[in-house]
Design an enzyme around this catalytic site. Structure first.
Site, PDB file in Angstrom:
ATOM      1  CG  ASN A   1      -1.678   1.246   1.446  1.00 35.68           C
ATOM      2  OD1 ASN A   1      -1.641   2.143   0.606  1.00 35.68           O
ATOM      3  ND2 ASN A   1      -2.397   1.336   2.559  1.00 35.68           N
TER       4      ASN A   1
ATOM      5  CE  LYS B   1      -0.562   3.537   4.514  1.00 29.91           C
ATOM      6  NZ  LYS B   1      -0.676   3.718   5.950  1.00 29.91           N
TER       7      LYS B   1
ATOM      8  CD  GLU C   1      -3.557   5.865   6.206  1.00 33.61           C
ATOM      9  OE1 GLU C   1      -3.467   5.833   4.968  1.00 33.61           O
ATOM     10  OE2 GLU C   1      -2.690   5.367   6.962  1.00 33.61           O
TER      11      GLU C   1
ATOM     12  CD  GLU D   1      -4.445  -2.114   7.078  1.00 33.20           C
ATOM     13  OE1 GLU D   1      -3.296  -2.370   6.733  1.00 33.20           O
ATOM     14  OE2 GLU D   1      -5.009  -1.053   6.763  1.00 33.20           O
TER      15      GLU D   1
ATOM     16  N   GLY E   1       1.249   2.482  11.047  1.00 32.76           N
ATOM     17  CA  GLY E   1       2.309   3.491  11.054  1.00 32.76           C
ATOM     18  C   GLY E   1       2.880   3.791  12.431  1.00 32.76           C
TER      19      GLY E   1
ATOM     20  CB  SER F   1       3.503  -1.514  12.652  1.00 31.22           C
ATOM     21  OG  SER F   1       3.159  -0.159  12.841  1.00 31.22           O
TER      22      SER F   1
HETATM   23  P1  PGA Z   1       1.880   0.530   7.841  1.00 30.21           P
HETATM   24  O1  PGA Z   1       0.514   0.788   7.060  1.00 30.21           O
HETATM   25  O2  PGA Z   1       2.416  -0.789   7.362  1.00 30.21           O
HETATM   26  O3  PGA Z   1       2.757   1.692   7.474  1.00 30.21           O
HETATM   27  O4  PGA Z   1       1.549   0.478   9.289  1.00 30.21           O
HETATM   28  C1  PGA Z   1      -0.365  -0.266   6.777  1.00 30.21           C
HETATM   29  C2  PGA Z   1      -1.596   0.263   6.087  1.00 30.21           C
HETATM   30  O5  PGA Z   1      -1.988   1.411   6.340  1.00 30.21           O
HETATM   31  O6  PGA Z   1      -2.184  -0.451   5.258  1.00 30.21           O
END
Ligand code: PGA
Length: 243
Positions: A8, A10, A99, A165, A171, A207
């Site tokens: 992902n 983003k 998000e 998630e 994050g 994470s």
């Molecule tokens: P992250 O994000 O691995 O940076 O925690 C995962 C996600 O938002 O799908």
């Protein structure tokens, strides 16, 4: 055991850097043991998607989008249709990422519409669900997940993937313990089976990194990973995909 790894990206990369990283993915995954049970999906932003489709055309890496409109077509200024994403080469679409829920106020009604429209366009949705830190603290995780799933999956077909998630894990560098993740995945699978009458794949996100991926080795009910930050480096993502 079958595993799907989803990157992902983003809104983290410039257009040029997206194309460069897609090329790096293609190179590094050249000798990867792809199979129907071992898939890798790259999910860039909308704008880089068509060019990245060309870059990975000769690679078994699949393409995903990070959102789609809740309507199939019409006067919806600024939206991107599932059908066009499919035409440009996407096979998957992430729906209801935390998000989007948090910053763009997406609710279960909207998410449900997006799932239906995505499936009508023959995209496989990756539906994200998860509790907040506060909800976890007061022991509401299962209730929150049940609510999200029951509402989002109304009249939805069974060809989709669920991504667990936890919002607080995204994050943050923190993850639930492997035992907690395993237990929640079993719970989500049971619920999805009740609602859709079919076993679904449930992947974990939040994470995940090359440093902690081995911890999840024993989680039999984790069918893959949705990876944000650690998917922005080809080497690191490749290491994660070795699990
Ligand atoms: P992250 O994000 O691995 O940076 O925690 C995962 C996600 O938002 O799908």
């Amino acid at each position: 055991m079958s595993k799907i790894f989803v990157a992902n990206w983003k809104m983290q990369l410039s257009y040029k850097d997206s194309l460069k990283l897609a090329q790096a993915f293609k190179n590094i995954f050249k000798n990867y043991p792809f199979s129907p049970a071992r898939q890798v999906v790259l999910a860039p932003d909308f704008l880089s998607l068509p060019e990245i489709a060309k870059i990975i055309k000769t690679s078994p890496i699949k393409l995903g989008a990070l959102d789609c409109a809740p309507e199939s077509k019409g006067a919806f200024t600024g939206e991107v249709s599932a059908q066009n994403l499919k035409t440009l080469g996407a096979q998957y679409v992430v729906v209801g990422h935390s998000e989007r829920r948090q910053y763009f106020f997406e609710n279960e009604i909207l998410i449900n519409q997006k799932l239906i429209v995505a499936q009508a366009a023959k995209l496989i949705p990756i539906l994200c669900v998860g509790e907040s830190r506060e909800e976890k603290r007061v022991n509401l995780t299962k209730e929150v997940l049940a609510n999200q799933l029951r509402r989002a999956l109304k009249n939805v077909k069974s060809n989709l993937i669920i991504a667990y998630e936890p919002r607080w894990a995204i994050g943050s560098g923190q993850t639930p313990s492997p035992a907690e993740i395993e237990a929640i995945h079993i719970y989500i699978k049971k619920l999805a089976l009740q609602i859709l009458k079919k076993e679904l794949k449930v992947i974990y996100g939040g994470s995940v990194s090359a440093a902690n991926i081995q911890e999840f080795k024993k989680c039999k009910n984790v069918d893959g990973f949705l990876v944000g930050g650690a998917s922005l480096k080809a080497q690191e993502f490749y290491k994660i995909c070795q699990l």
